[in-house]
Design a protein around this motif. Structure first.
Motif, short mmCIF file in Angstrom:
data_model
loop_
_atom_site.label_atom_id
_atom_site.label_comp_id
_atom_site.label_asym_id
_atom_site.label_seq_id
_atom_site.Cartn_x
_atom_site.Cartn_y
_atom_site.Cartn_z
N GLY A 203 0.82 -1.22 0.00
CA GLY A 203 0.00 0.00 0.00
C GLY A 203 0.85 1.26 0.00
N ALA A 204 1.89 1.28 0.85
CA ALA A 204 2.74 2.47 0.94
C ALA A 204 3.49 2.73 -0.36
CB ALA A 204 3.72 2.31 2.11
N SER A 205 4.15 1.70 -0.90
CA SER A 205 4.98 1.90 -2.09
C SER A 205 4.15 2.15 -3.34
CB SER A 205 5.90 0.69 -2.30
OG SER A 205 5.16 -0.51 -2.36
N PHE A 206 3.05 1.42 -3.51
CA PHE A 206 2.22 1.61 -4.70
C PHE A 206 1.50 2.96 -4.66
CE2 PHE A 206 1.58 -2.63 -6.97
CZ PHE A 206 2.79 -3.14 -6.51
N ALA A 207 1.08 3.38 -3.46
CA ALA A 207 0.42 4.68 -3.35
C ALA A 207 1.37 5.81 -3.72
CB ALA A 207 -0.12 4.88 -1.93
N MET A 208 2.62 5.73 -3.25
CA MET A 208 3.58 6.77 -3.60
C MET A 208 3.95 6.73 -5.07
SD MET A 208 3.81 8.61 -1.02
CE MET A 208 5.10 9.71 -1.54
N PHE A 209 3.99 5.52 -5.65
CA PHE A 209 4.23 5.41 -7.09
C PHE A 209 3.16 6.19 -7.85
CE2 PHE A 209 3.71 3.64 -11.29
CZ PHE A 209 5.01 3.39 -11.73
N LEU B 35 -11.06 -1.96 3.40
CA LEU B 35 -11.81 -1.00 2.58
C LEU B 35 -10.98 0.24 2.30
CD1 LEU B 35 -14.47 -0.31 1.17
CD2 LEU B 35 -15.29 0.64 3.33
N LEU B 36 -10.24 0.71 3.29
CA LEU B 36 -9.46 1.92 3.11
C LEU B 36 -8.25 1.71 2.20
CD1 LEU B 36 -9.61 3.31 6.75
CD2 LEU B 36 -10.50 4.46 4.72
N VAL B 37 -7.58 0.57 2.32
CA VAL B 37 -6.37 0.33 1.53
C VAL B 37 -6.72 -0.18 0.13
CG1 VAL B 37 -4.21 -0.96 1.37
CG2 VAL B 37 -4.94 -0.04 3.57
N ALA B 38 -7.37 -1.35 0.07
CA ALA B 38 -7.71 -1.92 -1.25
C ALA B 38 -8.73 -1.05 -1.97
CB ALA B 38 -8.24 -3.34 -1.08
N GLY B 39 -9.75 -0.59 -1.24
CA GLY B 39 -10.76 0.29 -1.85
C GLY B 39 -10.16 1.59 -2.32
N GLY B 40 -9.23 2.14 -1.52
CA GLY B 40 -8.58 3.39 -1.91
C GLY B 40 -7.77 3.23 -3.19
N MET B 41 -7.11 2.09 -3.35
CA MET B 41 -6.37 1.81 -4.59
C MET B 41 -7.31 1.81 -5.80
SD MET B 41 -3.01 1.09 -4.32
CE MET B 41 -1.81 0.67 -3.07
N LEU B 42 -8.48 1.18 -5.63
CA LEU B 42 -9.44 1.10 -6.74
C LEU B 42 -10.00 2.48 -7.10
CD1 LEU B 42 -10.47 -1.17 -8.50
CD2 LEU B 42 -12.45 -1.39 -6.99
N PHE C 248 -8.25 14.96 -8.04
CA PHE C 248 -8.90 14.98 -6.72
C PHE C 248 -9.26 13.56 -6.28
CE2 PHE C 248 -12.55 15.13 -3.90
CZ PHE C 248 -12.15 16.07 -2.96
N VAL C 249 -9.78 12.77 -7.21
CA VAL C 249 -10.16 11.39 -6.90
C VAL C 249 -8.94 10.55 -6.55
CG1 VAL C 249 -11.20 9.28 -7.84
CG2 VAL C 249 -12.27 11.51 -8.29
N VAL C 250 -7.84 10.73 -7.29
CA VAL C 250 -6.60 10.01 -6.97
C VAL C 250 -6.14 10.36 -5.55
CG1 VAL C 250 -4.13 9.83 -7.50
CG2 VAL C 250 -5.80 9.76 -9.34
N GLY C 251 -6.14 11.64 -5.22
CA GLY C 251 -5.74 12.06 -3.87
C GLY C 251 -6.64 11.47 -2.80
N ALA C 252 -7.96 11.48 -3.06
CA ALA C 252 -8.90 10.94 -2.08
C ALA C 252 -8.67 9.45 -1.86
CB ALA C 252 -10.33 11.19 -2.57
N GLY C 253 -8.41 8.71 -2.92
CA GLY C 253 -8.17 7.29 -2.78
C GLY C 253 -6.87 6.97 -2.06
N LEU C 254 -5.79 7.64 -2.43
CA LEU C 254 -4.48 7.31 -1.88
C LEU C 254 -4.23 7.94 -0.51
CD1 LEU C 254 -2.25 7.46 -5.08
CD2 LEU C 254 -3.42 5.51 -4.05
#
Length: 500
Positions: free
Chosen positions: A265-271, A324-331, A357-363
């Motif tokens: 989650g940490a590395s993919f979100a920062m990517f 929901l927060l991690v996997a859902g946020g990625m989606l 905005f949506v990318v920021g909200a998810g990650l």
């Protein structure tokens, strides 16, 4: 007093993350003024995360040995010296070295910020909130970096993006003696510098391999050398860890699937976050003609979304749940990235803005929870190692994003560009070279016009391909975290169910 400590270490983590992204809007100006080559531009960006990632695994142990308060102060002092050297660098080579000094300071600071939080906040919910705020500051700094760089370039020279660090460094150094607790020293801890050196060497080889592989034309000798350095570095690093009584990293820590989900989650979100910011700020200035300030404002839209969900995730994690927060946020971030891709392809600015905005909200939710999953799901005797892995995960995501997307952007641009007759060959190297050639070399108006059209079209093709790659990586992150977090319950949830 403990919340003042959070503010103090927050200044440290804000500066560390800010220096990863503040150069995005300054990069076109900086490259032009220092006349940096394409390779120098890559290392100006990547010298910082390469050195930070290589040193982080060991500096947490060094903090245990000499004290995290001392380590934080030392890191801030080195960071201040590096900032001055970078601000007044006379050429690209000196700037790259100064970025390396900044990275040494950052690597000293980062583990100590989290360690001091863990020592100060004892209650589980308070600790979760403190770590979420810590992560939120990192995300906000990453998102605000391009805007801050753009604002400074409106009135000052490019070096001002480094001078900005100094007031925060001085304020934090003054506050530490009053707010940071003294920690017990463990003189038995051993910092293995050789392991850190091997990690840096392996990372440098990996980055050089990525960059040269997608360079057109390829330098196969250099690619072969990079492969040798990378493979040898990783082999020696792994063998070294198996020989140490206290290795910097041990594979048994990755046996916990929830821990692994946190690192993913940490590395993919920062990517995703850093990668989009990097390519959007370059396109906005070089293709769309936006100023550094305007391009910074554009990508800061993601900060609004991430700030909102970071706070919600920290406060309501026990209600919403980590999966929901991690996997859902990625989606959610995948959907936002696809919107950015179509917005760029069809020149729909509204789609790019909404998508960011949506990318920021998810990650934002992903990063807030990922840190907690890593720190709280490691064995107690691996707590220091877990903190280092957590911080390296963020840095590696940023490092790989800039290395891969920056190189891919240049590669697709070069192979799809059709130079009009009479255009200089240097225009093939990068869009910036093409634009500089038009101002420095005498070209017929029709040739210059044809070159601009061809170069911008190739760059836009490359941009769309890069956003598609970001979406694919984030979707992979969704699949991997969704599987590993299935059935996971937070410790408080489990204890409350048992009590009932």
């Amino acid at each position: 007093m403990r919340w003042l400590l959070l503010v103090t270490v927050g200044m440290g983590v804000f500066l560390i993350t800010l220096d990863n992204t503040v150069l995005y809007t300054a990069l076109p100006t900086l490259v032009a003024e220092l006349r940096a080559t394409n390779s120098q531009m890559l290392w100006i960006m990547n010298a910082y995360p390469v050195v930070v990632s290589g040193l982080l695994l060991g500096t947490g142990t060094l903090g245990d040995k000499i004290g995290h308060r001392t380590m934080l102060s030392l890191g801030l002092a080195i960071f201040g010296v590096g900032s001055i050297a970078a601000a007044f660098a006379p050429d690209a080579a000196v700037l790259i070295l100064a970025r390396g000094v900044l990275a040494i300071g950052a690597a000293c600071m980062m583990p100590s910020t989290l360690a001091l939080i863990r020592l100060t906040f004892q209650q589980p919910r308070e600790l979760a909130l403190a770590i979420s705020l810590w992560a939120m500051l990192a995300v906000l700094a990453s998102a605000l970096g391009p805007l801050i760089g753009g604002i400074l370039l409106e009135w000052f020279w490019w070096g001002s993006v480094f001078v900005l660090n100094l007031p925060f460094v001085l304020a934090a150094l003054c506050a530490i003696p009053f707010v940071a607790p003294r920690t017990s020293l463990d003189r038995s801890k051993h910092w293995d510098f050789y392991s850190s050196f091997l990690a840096c060497l392996a990372l440098m080889g990996t980055v050089l391999f990525i960059k040269e592989l997608v360079h057109s034309p390829q330098n196969w000798r250099l690619i072969g050398g990079a492969v040798v350095v990378s493979v040898l570095g990783w082999f020696l690093f792994t063998r070294r860890q198996s020989q140490l009584p206290e290795p910097l990293i041990s594979l048994d820590i990755f046996r916990n699937p929830v821990f692994v989900a946190g690192t993913i989650g940490a590395s993919f979100a920062m990517f995703g976050m850093v990668g989009l910011q990097f390519i959007i700020t370059q396109k906005a200035q070089l293709v769309d003609g936006l100023t550094p300030l305007e391009s910074g404002l554009l990508v800061t839209i993601s900060a609004a979304g991430s700030a909102l969900t970071s706070l919600i995730a920290g406060a309501k994690l026990h209600i919403i749940g980590a999966r929901l927060l991690v996997a859902g946020g990625m989606l959610v971030a995948v959907a936002g990235t696809v919107a950015v891709m179509f917005g760029a392809a069809f020149h729909w600015w509204w789609a790019i803005i909404v998508g960011l905005f949506v990318v920021g909200a998810g990650l934002g939710g992903v990063t807030a929870v990922a840190s907690m999953l890593i720190v709280s799901n490691a064995p107690p005797h691996r707590a220091g190692m877990a903190s280092s892995v957590e911080e390296v995960s963020y840095e590696m995501g940023s490092l790989i994003a800039v290395a891969v997307l920056g190189s891919l952007l240049s590669f697709i641009y070069s192979v799809t560009l059709h130079l009009p007759s009479g255009a200089p060959a240097r225009a093939h190297d990068s869009l910036q070279d093409a634009l500089m050639a038009m101002t420095e070399e005498k070209m017929k108006p029709e040739v210059a016009s044809a070159l601009v059209d061809s170069a911008t079209a190739s760059y836009e093709y490359a941009f769309v391909a890069c956003t598609a790659l970001v979406a694919a990586v984030l979707f992979l992150g969704f699949l991997l975290t969704n599987t590993r977090l299935k059935g996971y319950k937070l410790p408080e949830e489990e204890s409350s169910k048992t009590a009932r």
